[in-house]
Design an enzyme around this catalytic site. Structure first.
Site, PDB file in Angstrom:
ATOM      1  N   ARG A 159       0.879  -1.188   0.000  1.00  0.00           N
ATOM      2  CA  ARG A 159       0.000   0.000   0.000  1.00  0.00           C
ATOM      3  C   ARG A 159       0.905   1.222   0.000  1.00  0.00           C
ATOM      4  O   ARG A 159       1.697   1.410   0.936  1.00  0.00           O
ATOM      5  CB  ARG A 159      -0.914   0.005   1.227  1.00  0.00           C
ATOM      6  CG  ARG A 159      -1.499   1.385   1.493  1.00  0.00           C
ATOM      7  CD  ARG A 159      -2.612   1.368   2.495  1.00  0.00           C
ATOM      8  NE  ARG A 159      -3.793   0.731   1.952  1.00  0.00           N
ATOM      9  CZ  ARG A 159      -5.013   0.849   2.480  1.00  0.00           C
ATOM     10  NH1 ARG A 159      -5.205   1.577   3.559  1.00  0.00           N
ATOM     11  NH2 ARG A 159      -6.031   0.236   1.929  1.00  0.00           N
TER      12      ARG A 159
ATOM     13  N   ASP B 175     -17.125   7.354  -1.407  1.00  0.00           N
ATOM     14  CA  ASP B 175     -15.814   7.236  -0.763  1.00  0.00           C
ATOM     15  C   ASP B 175     -15.538   8.579  -0.090  1.00  0.00           C
ATOM     16  O   ASP B 175     -16.223   9.582  -0.359  1.00  0.00           O
ATOM     17  CB  ASP B 175     -14.737   6.910  -1.816  1.00  0.00           C
ATOM     18  CG  ASP B 175     -13.346   6.691  -1.205  1.00  0.00           C
ATOM     19  OD1 ASP B 175     -13.253   6.441   0.020  1.00  0.00           O
ATOM     20  OD2 ASP B 175     -12.355   6.776  -1.957  1.00  0.00           O
TER      21      ASP B 175
ATOM     22  N   CYS C   7     -16.209   1.934   0.729  1.00  0.00           N
ATOM     23  CA  CYS C   7     -15.042   1.095   1.031  1.00  0.00           C
ATOM     24  C   CYS C   7     -14.614   1.226   2.493  1.00  0.00           C
ATOM     25  O   CYS C   7     -13.939   0.357   3.013  1.00  0.00           O
ATOM     26  CB  CYS C   7     -13.892   1.458   0.106  1.00  0.00           C
ATOM     27  SG  CYS C   7     -13.461   3.212   0.137  1.00  0.00           S
TER      28      CYS C   7
ATOM     29  N   GLN D 232     -10.124  -3.967  -3.046  1.00  0.00           N
ATOM     30  CA  GLN D 232     -11.406  -3.472  -2.542  1.00  0.00           C
ATOM     31  C   GLN D 232     -12.522  -3.739  -3.544  1.00  0.00           C
ATOM     32  O   GLN D 232     -13.591  -4.222  -3.180  1.00  0.00           O
ATOM     33  CB  GLN D 232     -11.303  -1.962  -2.274  1.00  0.00           C
ATOM     34  CG  GLN D 232     -12.602  -1.334  -1.809  1.00  0.00           C
ATOM     35  CD  GLN D 232     -13.006  -1.764  -0.405  1.00  0.00           C
ATOM     36  OE1 GLN D 232     -12.209  -1.705   0.513  1.00  0.00           O
ATOM     37  NE2 GLN D 232     -14.250  -2.205  -0.244  1.00  0.00           N
TER      38      GLN D 232
ATOM     39  N   HIS E 289      -7.362   0.688  -6.342  1.00  0.00           N
ATOM     40  CA  HIS E 289      -7.600  -0.143  -5.148  1.00  0.00           C
ATOM     41  C   HIS E 289      -8.276  -1.440  -5.600  1.00  0.00           C
ATOM     42  O   HIS E 289      -9.446  -1.681  -5.312  1.00  0.00           O
ATOM     43  CB  HIS E 289      -8.468   0.628  -4.150  1.00  0.00           C
ATOM     44  CG  HIS E 289      -8.403   0.101  -2.743  1.00  0.00           C
ATOM     45  ND1 HIS E 289      -7.658  -1.010  -2.392  1.00  0.00           N
ATOM     46  CD2 HIS E 289      -9.001   0.524  -1.598  1.00  0.00           C
ATOM     47  CE1 HIS E 289      -7.800  -1.241  -1.096  1.00  0.00           C
ATOM     48  NE2 HIS E 289      -8.598  -0.328  -0.592  1.00  0.00           N
TER      49      HIS E 289
HETATM   50  N1   CP Z   1     -11.075   0.080   2.598  1.00  0.00           N
HETATM   51  C1   CP Z   1      -9.798   0.006   3.012  1.00  0.00           C
HETATM   52  O1   CP Z   1      -8.872  -0.251   2.240  1.00  0.00           O
HETATM   53  O2   CP Z   1      -9.640   0.185   4.345  1.00  0.00           O
HETATM   54  P1   CP Z   1      -8.271   0.384   5.140  1.00  0.00           P
HETATM   55  O3   CP Z   1      -7.706   1.724   4.708  1.00  0.00           O
HETATM   56  O4   CP Z   1      -8.669   0.359   6.579  1.00  0.00           O
HETATM   57  O5   CP Z   1      -7.333  -0.727   4.777  1.00  0.00           O
HETATM   58  N1  NVA Z   2      -9.758   7.004  -1.412  1.00  0.00           N
HETATM   59  C1  NVA Z   2      -9.393   6.527  -0.104  1.00  0.00           C
HETATM   60  C2  NVA Z   2      -9.674   5.063   0.030  1.00  0.00           C
HETATM   61  C3  NVA Z   2      -9.400   4.490   1.399  1.00  0.00           C
HETATM   62  C4  NVA Z   2      -9.609   3.010   1.468  1.00  0.00           C
HETATM   63  C5  NVA Z   2      -7.929   6.835   0.161  1.00  0.00           C
HETATM   64  O1  NVA Z   2      -7.110   6.646  -0.749  1.00  0.00           O
HETATM   65  O2  NVA Z   2      -7.601   7.272   1.264  1.00  0.00           O
END
Ligand code: CP
Ligand code: NVA
Length: 308
Positions: free
Chosen positions: A102, A224, A264, A132, A129
């Protein structure tokens, strides 16, 4: 399947295969049938951004498949102090069997896959993502029976979630309608790519600034956060600008009457969605969160266990 870097790398057969494998692994886990498909294997999980769901579901999933997971915070590994992706990829490949990462730049994830000798799974970048949205499509199948003839509306920021949802809807043949404020649309290359795939699978991608147009007759409504990780400094400006894109009762009245609400998570009630929607019976947010576990077990089985 070698890696999972973004949805547009997947074939329709791989997507269908992942949905079936998710269903099988979920059913078997619920019936207490253990799988040790990844016995003795190790997944390294590199995080340069925060996480609740991704971290816990990958770690638990790896354990349930008979392997182990290592949490590698960028604060603690040399990557965070400037060691190259090239060196990191080569070194990690000699110890472990897969990497979940990540981070900010999609190009870092692609480089890791290019230089390493082991599967790489994208656990979120600024652009994508994929894990997800695989869990999300599986959740829709559970609630709607299938993906046939459905329309998804996404209202808010043209961010990583928007890109991946647009790509997965195109691949799965689901109509996708997105409304974003001016200046916050998905990058044109992602829209063009998704439109080409959508044409192949007989569905439509509609892009506008109009939330009512997007949500009209939608079966699935997705929100989101308006402030993604790394955008904290823009928070005040974004909250003001995005307010007309809030999913509330008034906007919801234009969706199909049996529409489901998806997010998400993490969610910010009172901003992108009101409490009376996200905490109502139409909301499937916790099913999506649970299905991260099952869908990612399928992704790990497919890549690290060569099951697809
Ligand atoms: N939806 C999601 O990826 O959650 P986290 O940021 O908690 O991993
Ligand atoms: N768009 C958000 C998604 C979190 C799971 C981010 O990147 O923070």
């Amino acid at each position: 399947m070698k890696h999972l870097l973004k949805i547009s790398d997947l074939t329709r057969e791989e997507f269908d295969g992942l949905m079936s494998l998710t269903a099988k692994l979920k059913k078997e886990q619920k019936s207490g049938i253990e799988h040790h498909i990844l016995k003795g294997k190790t997944l390294g999980m590199i995080f340069t951004k925060s996480s609740t769901r991704t971290r816990v579901s990958f770690e638990t999933g790896m354990y349930q498949l008979g392997g182990q997971a290592l949490f590698l915070s960028s604060n603690d590994i040399q990557l965070g102090r400037g060691e190259t992706i090239y060196d990191t990829a080569n070194v990690l490949s000699s110890y472990i069997d897969g990497i979940m990462i990540r981070t900010f730049k999609q190009s870092d994830v692609e480089e890791l896959a290019q230089y390493g000798q082991i599967p790489v799974i994208n656990g979120l970048t600024d652009d994508h993502h994929p894990c997800q949205v695989l869990a999300d499509m599986f959740t829709i199948i559970e609630h709607k029976g299938s993906l046939d003839g459905l329309k998804m509306a996404y209202i808010g920021d043209g961010n990583n979630m928007a890109n991946s949802l647009m790509e997965v809807c195109a691949l799965a043949g689901v109509d996708f309608s997105i409304a974003t404020p001016d200046g916050f649309a998905c990058e044109q290359k992602y829209v063009d790519g998704a439109k080409a795939v959508a044409e192949k699978y007989g569905c439509k991608i509609d892009v506008s600034n109009d939330p009512v147009r997007a949500i009209k007759d939608a079966d699935v409504v997705y929100a989101d956060t308006w402030v993604s990780m790394g955008q904290e400094e823009e928070k005040a400006a974004r909250l003001k600008l995005f307010m007309p894109y809030q999913i509330n009762k008034e906007l919801w009245s234009h969706a199909n009457k049996d529409a489901i609400f998806m997010h998400c998570l993490p969610a910010y009630r009172g901003y992108e969605v009101t409490e009376d929607i996200i905490d109502s019976p139409c909301s499937v947010i916790f099913d999506e969160a649970e299905n991260r576990l099952h869908a990612q077990k399928a992704v790990m089985a497919a890549t690290m266990g060569q099951m697809l």
